[in-house]
Design a protein around this motif. Structure first.
Motif, PDB file in Angstrom:
ATOM      1  N   SER A 271     -20.633  45.366 -58.607  1.00 33.12           N
ATOM      2  CA  SER A 271     -19.497  44.786 -59.318  1.00 33.12           C
ATOM      3  C   SER A 271     -19.653  45.040 -60.817  1.00 33.12           C
ATOM      4  O   SER A 271     -20.771  45.129 -61.327  1.00 33.12           O
ATOM      5  CB  SER A 271     -19.402  43.285 -59.046  1.00 33.12           C
ATOM      6  N   LYS A 276     -22.725  41.328 -57.789  1.00 38.29           N
ATOM      7  CA  LYS A 276     -22.522  41.546 -56.362  1.00 38.29           C
ATOM      8  C   LYS A 276     -22.578  43.037 -56.030  1.00 38.29           C
ATOM      9  O   LYS A 276     -22.424  43.898 -56.906  1.00 38.29           O
ATOM     10  CB  LYS A 276     -21.184  40.962 -55.902  1.00 38.29           C
ATOM     11  N   ALA A 302     -20.792  42.468 -48.165  1.00 35.36           N
ATOM     12  CA  ALA A 302     -20.953  42.063 -49.556  1.00 35.36           C
ATOM     13  C   ALA A 302     -22.294  41.347 -49.700  1.00 35.36           C
ATOM     14  O   ALA A 302     -22.770  40.698 -48.760  1.00 35.36           O
ATOM     15  CB  ALA A 302     -19.817  41.141 -49.991  1.00 35.36           C
ATOM     16  N   LEU A 318     -17.923  41.435 -44.139  1.00 33.68           N
ATOM     17  CA  LEU A 318     -16.487  41.317 -44.394  1.00 33.68           C
ATOM     18  C   LEU A 318     -15.658  41.929 -43.277  1.00 33.68           C
ATOM     19  O   LEU A 318     -14.572  41.445 -42.964  1.00 33.68           O
ATOM     20  CB  LEU A 318     -16.132  41.984 -45.719  1.00 33.68           C
ATOM     21  N   PHE A 329     -14.720  47.071 -56.348  1.00 32.15           N
ATOM     22  CA  PHE A 329     -14.395  45.753 -56.878  1.00 32.15           C
ATOM     23  C   PHE A 329     -13.224  45.856 -57.845  1.00 32.15           C
ATOM     24  O   PHE A 329     -13.010  46.889 -58.486  1.00 32.15           O
ATOM     25  CB  PHE A 329     -15.587  45.183 -57.650  1.00 32.15           C
ATOM     26  N   THR A 334     -13.428  39.576 -58.874  1.00 30.63           N
ATOM     27  CA  THR A 334     -13.047  38.541 -57.914  1.00 30.63           C
ATOM     28  C   THR A 334     -12.507  39.100 -56.600  1.00 30.63           C
ATOM     29  O   THR A 334     -12.416  38.364 -55.619  1.00 30.63           O
ATOM     30  CB  THR A 334     -11.974  37.608 -58.505  1.00 30.63           C
ATOM     31  N   LYS A 335     -12.131  40.365 -56.568  1.00 32.30           N
ATOM     32  CA  LYS A 335     -11.568  40.970 -55.357  1.00 32.30           C
ATOM     33  C   LYS A 335     -12.425  42.141 -54.913  1.00 32.30           C
ATOM     34  O   LYS A 335     -12.936  42.920 -55.735  1.00 32.30           O
ATOM     35  CB  LYS A 335     -10.135  41.456 -55.599  1.00 32.30           C
ATOM     36  N   ALA A 336     -12.582  42.274 -53.601  1.00 35.28           N
ATOM     37  CA  ALA A 336     -13.286  43.400 -52.996  1.00 35.28           C
ATOM     38  C   ALA A 336     -12.295  44.214 -52.181  1.00 35.28           C
ATOM     39  O   ALA A 336     -11.400  43.656 -51.532  1.00 35.28           O
ATOM     40  CB  ALA A 336     -14.423  42.908 -52.102  1.00 35.28           C
ATOM     41  N   TRP A 350     -10.412  41.472 -50.044  1.00 35.55           N
ATOM     42  CA  TRP A 350     -10.996  40.148 -49.832  1.00 35.55           C
ATOM     43  C   TRP A 350     -11.091  39.431 -51.167  1.00 35.55           C
ATOM     44  O   TRP A 350     -11.408  40.043 -52.200  1.00 35.55           O
ATOM     45  CB  TRP A 350     -12.399  40.249 -49.221  1.00 35.55           C
ATOM     46  N   LEU A 352     -13.176  37.194 -53.275  1.00 36.31           N
ATOM     47  CA  LEU A 352     -14.561  36.751 -53.342  1.00 36.31           C
ATOM     48  C   LEU A 352     -14.707  35.353 -53.924  1.00 36.31           C
ATOM     49  O   LEU A 352     -15.788  34.757 -53.848  1.00 36.31           O
ATOM     50  CB  LEU A 352     -15.382  37.745 -54.162  1.00 36.31           C
ATOM     51  N   SER A 353     -13.643  34.813 -54.495  1.00 37.48           N
ATOM     52  CA  SER A 353     -13.690  33.454 -55.026  1.00 37.48           C
ATOM     53  C   SER A 353     -13.186  32.420 -54.023  1.00 37.48           C
ATOM     54  O   SER A 353     -13.218  31.217 -54.299  1.00 37.48           O
ATOM     55  CB  SER A 353     -12.865  33.363 -56.312  1.00 37.48           C
ATOM     56  N   VAL A 357     -14.291  33.622 -47.644  1.00 36.67           N
ATOM     57  CA  VAL A 357     -14.098  34.986 -48.127  1.00 36.67           C
ATOM     58  C   VAL A 357     -13.670  35.911 -46.997  1.00 36.67           C
ATOM     59  O   VAL A 357     -12.722  36.698 -47.141  1.00 36.67           O
ATOM     60  CB  VAL A 357     -15.393  35.510 -48.788  1.00 36.67           C
TER      61      VAL A 357
END
Length: 490
Positions: A271, A276, A302, A318, A329, A334-336, A350, A352-353, A357
């Motif tokens: 990230s 991450k 992740a 995931l 990322f 915050t997003k994958a 996804w 991540l917050s 998740v």
């Protein structure tokens, strides 16, 4: 007169602030290229690189090209192969253009003229069959003229016949009249990412096709991270150079090397804020002995990454039972995202917050192929379209769900290329793309978080400009004389 007093506490250690020009020029695919030095990204047509997958490039802080590679050759800024990095002349590097991430270029943290060029070979079962001799060979170790899974591939044009694993070479930009070259005696140093038992199986393969890099927690270090079987290997580069002793983390899942080479395919990404990792596994059941195709039983995971110690922990699956290839990322971390094939070729997101998740998974787009995803300096994520002269784009990757806005339509933000792409896009030190949220609430002036900077970093602080207001700035509780505007660059 209305006055706004804003007190900021600054702690001087590294957290990246904004993208620099180092990632502004991309060379990939079949002589395709892209530059971010224009007001919107535009195509380059001067690249000499042609690769089905792996590639890497690097520019200077002002966005001027320095070099690029397919893992075998290195081209200088004039698009000429460096004298000591020419594969067909027997002076090449130990990567393979058919490796997912065959190359990754990392500047030395303290020596501006030095660059580490990491290469990751394709771990082929036909080469493993011949170990320690040159492949390809059949399962009995007998030499064969072509590779079994791609019959037209042969040595040396398509493969050097060995599984070389992870290596690094050092480029000195003071050589070759300032165009740079690989330093004599500083080429193809192998880093051990496997059990070196000469009678074991790991030494026959040595590595998967995955590599990423991200800044360490201080200002002057970089972590280079790779993966093999069920272990991550994190190598630290600091002012003393590269430490060949990695930090090793053993985490799920276990990808057996009996299913290589196909089980080694897929990207690894850190990230931008270095906390991450994402990894894609294309399959876990390829059987090279009976020639069966790889099944769609790969995965996307992740992990948490400690950018102080290099440790990887907390595996989170995931997606499973997919053929996964590209991962990335969002700029704010915050997003994958992953490009996979399950029922169809798809890009998923996804959050991540989120509390759940895995349950936050959303389909972003159905696409042609599950090819590379790469974050750009503009904060958008680009998607390679195999054999097409354009790139798909996720326009708002920080946004949740379909509002992220994937498109392959040039009029809506996709990128028209002058040459066709392939499966791969160039990876970079992911910290170059970091995004910082505001540290001061616009409504109340309340400090939300401490801002952490290196001495060389630049950050713009600002407040809403209000008619009749004056602005007073303090740093470390001391008044900054003469700074009275609503914004300040530090």
């Amino acid at each position: 007169m209305l006055k706004k007093l804003i007190f900021l506490s600054l702690i001087i250690f590294y957290l990246p602030i904004r993208a620099q020009g180092e990632a502004n020029n991309w060379y990939f695919g079949f002589n395709a290229g892209l530059t971010f030095n224009t007001s919107s990204p535009s195509a380059l047509s001067n690249g000499a690189l042609s690769t089905p997958e792996g590639c890497s490039s690097i520019s200077d802080a002002n966005g001027q090209l320095i070099m690029y590679t397919d893992g075998r050759n290195i081209w200088d800024r004039n698009h000429q192969i460096m004298p000591n990095a020419n594969y067909l002349e027997g002076k090449g590097l130990n990567g393979d253009p058919s490796s997912t991430s065959s190359g990754l270029i990392v500047p030395h943290p303290m020596e501006n003229h030095l660059y580490y060029v990491f290469t990751v070979d394709e771990p082929h079962h036909d080469n493993a069959n011949a170990y320690p001799n040159q492949g390809p060979a059949d399962s009995f170790g007998s030499p064969i003229p072509f590779y079994t899974d791609i019959p037209e591939h042969k040595v040396p044009e398509d493969d050097d016949g060995f599984n070389n694993g992870l290596n690094y070479s050092i480029v000195d930009m003071n050589l070759n009249n300032g165009l740079g070259d690989v330093v004599e005696g500083e080429k193809n140093f192998q880093l051990v990412t496997y059990n070196p038992d000469p009678n074991g199986e790991e030494i026959k393969y040595k590595a998967s096709e995955k590599i990423t890099a991200v800044r360490g927690r201080d200002c002057n270090s970089v972590w280079v991270i790779t993966h093999f079987r069920n272990q991550f290997y994190a190598f630290l580069i600091d002012e003393d150079g590269l430490d060949p002793e990695p930090v090793i983390s053993q985490v799920a899942p276990l990808i057996e090397i009996t299913n290589y080479r196909r089980a080694s395919i897929g990207y690894l990404k850190a990230s931008p804020n270095a906390d991450k990792l994402l990894i894609a596994h294309q399959t876990s059941s390829y059987n090279p002995l009976d020639g069966t195709e790889d099944a769609a039983d790969g995965s996307v995971y992740a992990y948490d990454f400690d950018n102080l110690t290099g440790a990887v922990s907390n595996p989170l699956e995931l997606a499973k039972d997919v053929s996964a290839y590209g991962v990335e990322f969002s700029q704010d971390g915050t997003k994958a995202y992953a490009s996979v094939n399950d029922i169809s070729n798809s890009i998923y997101q996804w959050d991540l917050s989120a509390n759940d998740v895995v349950g936050s998974q959303q389909l972003i787009a159905n696409v042609q192929l599950n090819a590379a995803l790469q974050l750009g300096p503009d904060g958008r994520i680009y998607h390679s379209l195999f054999n097409q002269p354009k790139l798909g784009v996720i326009r708002n990757p920080d946004t949740q769900g379909i509002a992220a806005g994937y498109t392959e339509n040039v009029s809506q933000g996709a990128i028209q290329l002058s040459r066709p792409g392939s499966f791969g896009l160039p990876p970079f030190i992911q910290s170059l793309f970091s995004k910082r949220i505001p540290i001061v609430e616009s409504e109340t002036g309340e400090v939300k978080e401490e801002l952490s900077l290196c001495e060389s970093d630049i950050y713009q602080l600002s407040y809403d400009e209000m008619p009749g207001a004056s602005y007073t700035w303090y740093k470390d509780d001391e008044l900054l004389e003469g700074e009275t505007k609503h914004q300040l660059e530090i």
